[in-house]
Design a protein around this motif. Structure first.
Motif, mmCIF file in Angstrom:
data_model
loop_
_atom_site.group_PDB
_atom_site.id
_atom_site.type_symbol
_atom_site.label_atom_id
_atom_site.label_comp_id
_atom_site.label_asym_id
_atom_site.label_seq_id
_atom_site.Cartn_x
_atom_site.Cartn_y
_atom_site.Cartn_z
ATOM 1 N N THR A 59 0.549 -1.186 -0.270
ATOM 2 C CA THR A 59 0.000 -0.183 -0.013
ATOM 3 C C THR A 59 0.497 0.804 -0.127
ATOM 4 O O THR A 59 0.887 2.702 -0.795
ATOM 5 C CB THR A 59 -0.837 -0.079 1.125
ATOM 6 N N ARG A 60 2.413 1.473 0.786
ATOM 7 C CA ARG A 60 2.637 2.421 0.847
ATOM 8 C C ARG A 60 3.687 3.278 -0.873
ATOM 9 O O ARG A 60 3.205 4.078 -1.100
ATOM 10 C CB ARG A 60 3.785 2.082 2.091
ATOM 11 N N PRO A 61 3.699 1.903 -1.222
ATOM 12 C CA PRO A 61 4.216 2.147 -2.618
ATOM 13 C C PRO A 61 3.613 2.908 -3.298
ATOM 14 O O PRO A 61 4.034 3.600 -4.403
ATOM 15 C CB PRO A 61 5.500 1.226 -2.470
ATOM 16 N N LEU A 62 2.397 1.921 -3.372
ATOM 17 C CA LEU A 62 1.166 2.146 -4.428
ATOM 18 C C LEU A 62 0.780 4.415 -4.158
ATOM 19 O O LEU A 62 0.807 5.285 -4.665
ATOM 20 C CB LEU A 62 0.229 1.129 -4.344
ATOM 21 N N LEU A 63 0.818 4.000 -2.568
ATOM 22 C CA LEU A 63 0.347 5.237 -2.115
ATOM 23 C C LEU A 63 0.958 6.328 -2.699
ATOM 24 O O LEU A 63 0.802 7.973 -3.307
ATOM 25 C CB LEU A 63 -0.140 5.202 -0.751
ATOM 26 N N LYS A 64 2.091 6.136 -2.782
ATOM 27 C CA LYS A 64 3.078 7.254 -2.732
ATOM 28 C C LYS A 64 3.541 7.797 -4.695
ATOM 29 O O LYS A 64 3.188 8.635 -4.759
ATOM 30 C CB LYS A 64 4.631 6.766 -2.337
ATOM 31 N N HIS A 122 0.934 11.078 -9.333
ATOM 32 C CA HIS A 122 0.826 11.307 -10.518
ATOM 33 C C HIS A 122 -0.462 11.995 -10.551
ATOM 34 O O HIS A 122 -0.926 12.901 -11.390
ATOM 35 C CB HIS A 122 0.981 10.052 -11.232
ATOM 36 N N GLU A 123 -1.204 11.826 -9.495
ATOM 37 C CA GLU A 123 -2.400 11.938 -9.880
ATOM 38 C C GLU A 123 -3.040 13.151 -8.100
ATOM 39 O O GLU A 123 -4.364 13.985 -8.120
ATOM 40 C CB GLU A 123 -3.552 11.076 -8.513
ATOM 41 N N VAL A 167 -13.502 5.976 -7.188
ATOM 42 C CA VAL A 167 -13.644 4.844 -7.636
ATOM 43 C C VAL A 167 -12.608 4.783 -8.791
ATOM 44 O O VAL A 167 -12.621 4.343 -9.303
ATOM 45 C CB VAL A 167 -14.901 5.765 -8.470
ATOM 46 N N LYS A 168 -11.766 5.997 -9.347
ATOM 47 C CA LYS A 168 -10.800 6.291 -9.684
ATOM 48 C C LYS A 168 -9.701 5.449 -9.985
ATOM 49 O O LYS A 168 -8.918 4.792 -10.482
ATOM 50 C CB LYS A 168 -11.040 8.112 -10.660
ATOM 51 N N ALA A 169 -9.183 5.524 -9.428
ATOM 52 C CA ALA A 169 -8.249 4.536 -8.347
ATOM 53 C C ALA A 169 -8.588 3.156 -7.383
ATOM 54 O O ALA A 169 -7.553 2.279 -7.792
ATOM 55 C CB ALA A 169 -7.866 5.458 -7.163
ATOM 56 N N SER A 170 -9.527 2.680 -8.128
ATOM 57 C CA SER A 170 -10.333 1.350 -7.590
ATOM 58 C C SER A 170 -10.789 0.639 -8.740
ATOM 59 O O SER A 170 -9.989 0.169 -9.481
ATOM 60 C CB SER A 170 -11.238 1.117 -6.152
ATOM 61 N N ARG A 171 -11.973 1.107 -8.988
ATOM 62 C CA ARG A 171 -12.868 0.355 -10.023
ATOM 63 C C ARG A 171 -12.695 0.969 -11.273
ATOM 64 O O ARG A 171 -12.551 0.307 -12.264
ATOM 65 C CB ARG A 171 -14.511 0.714 -9.552
ATOM 66 N N GLY A 172 -11.937 2.742 -11.783
ATOM 67 C CA GLY A 172 -11.003 2.542 -12.915
ATOM 68 C C GLY A 172 -10.404 2.114 -13.284
ATOM 69 O O GLY A 172 -10.971 1.869 -14.080
ATOM 70 N N GLN A 173 -9.280 1.545 -12.320
ATOM 71 C CA GLN A 173 -8.117 0.858 -12.577
ATOM 72 C C GLN A 173 -8.780 -0.744 -13.253
ATOM 73 O O GLN A 173 -8.290 -0.508 -13.802
ATOM 74 C CB GLN A 173 -7.073 0.909 -10.978
ATOM 75 N N GLU A 174 -9.353 -1.339 -12.900
ATOM 76 C CA GLU A 174 -10.002 -2.283 -12.597
ATOM 77 C C GLU A 174 -10.777 -2.868 -14.731
ATOM 78 O O GLU A 174 -10.831 -3.411 -15.521
ATOM 79 C CB GLU A 174 -10.932 -2.783 -11.814
ATOM 80 N N ASP A 175 -11.436 -1.469 -14.446
ATOM 81 C CA ASP A 175 -12.239 -1.002 -15.628
ATOM 82 C C ASP A 175 -11.107 -0.795 -17.108
ATOM 83 O O ASP A 175 -10.928 -1.499 -18.182
ATOM 84 C CB ASP A 175 -12.910 0.002 -15.949
ATOM 85 N N ALA A 214 -8.777 9.959 -1.120
ATOM 86 C CA ALA A 214 -9.188 11.110 -0.512
ATOM 87 C C ALA A 214 -9.079 11.845 0.575
ATOM 88 O O ALA A 214 -9.821 12.931 0.352
ATOM 89 C CB ALA A 214 -10.624 10.122 -1.325
ATOM 90 N N MET A 215 -8.679 10.515 1.471
ATOM 91 C CA MET A 215 -8.891 11.335 2.762
ATOM 92 C C MET A 215 -8.284 12.564 2.940
ATOM 93 O O MET A 215 -7.932 13.652 3.169
ATOM 94 C CB MET A 215 -8.907 10.448 3.968
ATOM 95 N N THR A 216 -6.609 12.345 2.150
ATOM 96 C CA THR A 216 -5.548 13.308 2.344
ATOM 97 C C THR A 216 -5.750 14.863 1.299
ATOM 98 O O THR A 216 -5.525 16.073 1.710
ATOM 99 C CB THR A 216 -4.674 12.526 1.530
ATOM 100 N N CYS A 217 -6.757 13.931 0.078
ATOM 101 C CA CYS A 217 -7.841 15.691 -0.288
ATOM 102 C C CYS A 217 -8.220 16.445 0.397
ATOM 103 O O CYS A 217 -8.692 17.760 0.236
ATOM 104 C CB CYS A 217 -8.099 14.784 -1.745
#
Length: 530
Positions: free
Chosen positions: A9-14, A19-20, A103-111, A136-139
């Motif tokens: 999770t940590r490197p993915l979040l970084k 990028h986002e 949604v973009k960072a979860s299901r959007g990546q799957e689609d 989302a919480m950081t934003c």
């Protein structure tokens, strides 16, 4: 087990924040601008107590404003005005941002197939969803901190300013959690977004409606958005309701993570139905209708509900005017007449309905670009279908659907108005809805221009909706000059109840609409696909 499920999770979040992170800017700027502009402009617009009293009386008698902004506890002070104008609407914006991010960072990546590439590395099952939630919480935290600190630096009271920002943050957290659940339920990212945004819209309208009709106190506490409203910045400064929002976010997010275990990768708990063995769609228009039929049906139901809510307000507006002694003083000073205010109220609510209808139309136009990016447009254009015909089909559906939505709400409002002695008949209400349609088409035509000529600037398609809302709903409260209000096409809608109705505005916005369409079609005809 838990540690393994969130591995990586940590490197993915970084990487995701790298990028986002820049996409967070609009969600941070909009609530901040809403609060800061209120602090800076209010003392200049209403310098003395008499003007503030007249403004408070007018706002108190307009249920449409109460529906959007909530109760006006104190409009005699800068901080009270800032809280009224910013808390509900700023929280709504923060919630939207949180939903889209999750949604973009979860299901959007799957689609899109990105999730499969990530899953090929050392990544737990819940890591992507956790990273999306933390983003989302950081934003949301950034929204609250920037809005609160900037409002305080610009002259707002520090206590109420920071509480206002905290309200934005907790609202974002609550609906980030809702998006975590909808991402597991929806068949794809679009369905997940629709579920979350629909729930947000229903709760937002319900919150304003219950306040406007003076519903029992328990009704406020049954709505999560009501908890944020009860913090009452500048008129109570209650921090404890935010604890309810935090508890809601934790519980709902926990439910979302539990549901993730029960669904297949790339699928939702509510699976999409397979299509027929042989296609029956024989024209671009039929294809456009098929692609958007689910949203058109849901929007139709929503506009029936909007018509009922606004129709109820239309019936009660006369009694509100008669029972408001402060308004009687305003009328006595020649500020307005009750008949003029009722007619202006009907025009305002139908303009608001038109803006919402424009949102539905812009969504339909936006689907054109989505089909391109998912490599389905090329297959259609490889047949005998011409580009202009393909694009025109979606534009036609967007125009017709938005017009039908407006007429649905106009009919319902007209029925309510005709049964009340307010001087507005069914014909007047329906005709007002009809003359609002061209302004809605102008906003949609702006989206056509962007998608057709400059699709790389895709987010700009919502600029027309934003400008229309700000200038139509917020502009008058800031006493903006006529030339500024004129940037909203709804400012040019004629008031059909007036004695001397000015119809020239329809001509001008019609010409602007045609210009936008010509640019959009010319661009779509020449540019690359996708």
């Amino acid at each position: 087990m838990i540690v393994a499920s969130i591995a990586g999770t940590r490197p993915l979040l970084k990487a995701s924040l790298h990028h986002e992170g820049r996409t967070f800017a609009p969600w941070i700027v909009l609530p901040t601008a809403l609060a800061v502009s209120s602090v800076l402009v209010y003392p200049w617009l209403f310098p003395d107590a008499l003007e503030r009293k007249a403004f408070a009386a007018t706002v108190g008698a307009n249920p449409a404003l109460g529906l959007i902004f909530g109760p006006a506890y104190d409009l005699a002070t800068t901080d009270g005005f800032t809280a009224w104008r910013s808390l509900a609407l700023g929280g709504f914006i923060a919630a939207l941002g949180a939903i889209f991010i999750v949604v973009k960072a979860s299901r959007g990546q799957e689609d899109s197939g990105q999730a499969e590439l990530l899953a090929s590395g050392v990544l737990g099952r819940s890591s992507r969803l956790l990273a999306a939630l933390v983003m989302a919480m950081t934003c949301s935290v950034a929204i609250g901190v920037v809005a609160g600190v900037t409002t305080g630096l610009c002259g707002g009271a520090w206590g109420s300013s920071m509480l206002l920002g905290a309200g934005f943050t907790v609202t974002g957290w609550m609906f980030a959690a809702v998006a975590v659940v909808s991402a597991q339920v929806g068949a794809d990212a679009r369905a997940a977004t629709t579920i979350s945004v629909s729930l947000l819209g229903v709760l937002f309208i319900l919150r304003g409606f219950l306040y406007s009709v003076s519903a029992p106190t328990w009704a406020t506490w049954a709505n999560p958005l009501g908890w944020i409203q009860e913090t009452r910045p500048a008129t109570g400064d209650h921090w404890w309701p935010l604890g309810l929002g935090l508890a809601f976010a934790v519980v709902v997010a926990g439910v979302g993570f539990a549901l993730q275990v029960s669904r297949d990768f790339g699928q939702g708990l509510i699976p999409s139905k397979p299509g027929p063995p042989r296609g029956r769609t024989g024209s671009p228009t039929a294809l456009a209708i098929r692609l958007n039929r689910a949203s058109i049906a849901s929007w139709s139901v929503a506009f029936i509900g909007l018509g009922v809510v606004f129709g109820y307000f239309t019936r009660s507006v006369k009694s509100l005017l008669e029972t408001n002694p402060a308004l009687a003083m305003v009328f006595a000073s020649g500020a307005a007449s009750p008949a003029d205010l009722i007619a202006a109220f009907v025009t305002t609510i139908l303009s608001l309905v038109g803006i919402i209808a424009a949102v539905a139309g812009v969504q339909i136009v936006n689907r054109v670009r989505t089909e391109e990016l998912e490599d389905r447009t090329e297959a259609v254009l490889a047949t005998s279908v011409a580009r202009v015909r393909y694009f025109a089909a979606s534009v036609l559906v967007a125009f017709l659907a938005s017009a039908v939505f407006l007429l649905i709400a106009g009919v319902v409002v007209g029925v309510f108005a005709s049964t009340a002695d307010i001087g507005i008949g069914f014909g007047n209400a329906l005709l007002q809805a009809v003359v609002t349609v061209p302004a809605t088409w102008t906003v949609i035509a702006f989206a056509v221009t962007v998608i057709g000529a400059r699709p790389v600037a895709r987010p700009v398609i919502w600029l027309g909706v934003l400008v229309s809302f700000v200038m139509t709903i917020l502009g008058p409260s800031f006493k903006l000059p006529g030339w500024a209000l004129g940037f909203s096409p709804f400012h040019h809608d004629p008031d059909v109840a007036a004695i001397d109705t000015n119809w020239w505005g329809l001509l001008w916005i019609g010409l602007v609409t045609v210009g936008f369409l010509l640019i959009g079609f010319a661009g779509f005809r020449r540019r690359d696909i996708p």
